[in-house]
Write an enzyme that holds these catalytic residues in place. Sequence first.
Site, PDB file in Angstrom:
ATOM      1  NE  ARG A  81     -29.210  56.838   3.912  1.00 52.65           N
ATOM      2  CZ  ARG A  81     -29.754  57.874   3.281  1.00 52.65           C
ATOM      3  NH1 ARG A  81     -30.957  58.286   3.626  1.00 52.65           N
ATOM      4  NH2 ARG A  81     -29.107  58.479   2.322  1.00 52.65           N
ATOM      5  NE  ARG A 124     -25.351  60.759   0.390  1.00 50.04           N
ATOM      6  CZ  ARG A 124     -26.083  60.630   1.490  1.00 50.04           C
ATOM      7  NH1 ARG A 124     -25.538  60.148   2.577  1.00 50.04           N
ATOM      8  NH2 ARG A 124     -27.339  60.977   1.493  1.00 50.04           N
ATOM      9  NE  ARG A 159     -29.321  60.991   6.888  1.00 49.34           N
ATOM     10  CZ  ARG A 159     -29.668  61.420   5.677  1.00 49.34           C
ATOM     11  NH1 ARG A 159     -30.643  62.291   5.550  1.00 49.34           N
ATOM     12  NH2 ARG A 159     -29.021  61.000   4.614  1.00 49.34           N
TER      13      ARG A 159
END
Length: 212
Positions: A156, A167, A123
């Site tokens: 990120r 997470r 990502r």
Amino acid sequence: MKLILLGAPGAGKGTQAEIISEKYNIPTISTGNIIRAALKNGTEMGLKAKAYIDAGNLVPDDVVIGIIKERLSEKDCENGYILDGFPRTIPQAEALDRMGFAIDAALSIEVADEEIVKRMSGRRVCGKCGASYHTEYKKPERDGICNLCGEDLIIRKDDEPDTVKNRLAVFHDQTEPLKEYYKTSGKLLIVEGQDKVEDTTRLVLTALEKVK
Ligand code: ADP
Ligand code: ZN
């Protein structure tokens, strides 16, 4: 249409939100993007949230509930909205109900944990507008550059592998119970996330046809 998108981090909520937003002409409200913008601007709320986000933990309920209350009261939300990343806990869902912002459906995009871990490693996000890409599944037109604003794409911090594991644990523990919550009120829709974005989109749009 007033829609909630549920799903693990990296399940593709943001990507689908962009498409639904355009098709139905309603805004997407991403608490993650709002918090990251606050962080970048150095606001008090942003500073408070930083340690939670970086560790892959949830920001306290009262902070995000405040953000959502303010944002949903803006004029562009009158005809509907897509909530991407809110609610993420039962108390947040209860607060949303109490505030009187009705929702028509909660659509859960389901993706297995192993697949999530694979996806997160590829990502990339725009450092300026927050648009998200993937090195394999959703390539930008120019390598490393945002299609929308021409800024550099970045990884990120909370997409790093150890943080992703946390997470996911937080998701299973705190967010997944929301499926039962919305199932009980008859609002839950389920879509299996596919390898190709457009395949998931087809399933999502079909599911939404049943919603008023
Ligand atoms: P993703 O969609 O990839 O999970 P987001 O951008 O939605 O990521 O969220 C990033 C981080 O922002 C979360 O890990 C969490 O720390 C914080 N956050 C976003 N939305 C919420 C929320 N509703 N409640 C608590 N924390 C949130
Ligand atoms: Zn951009």
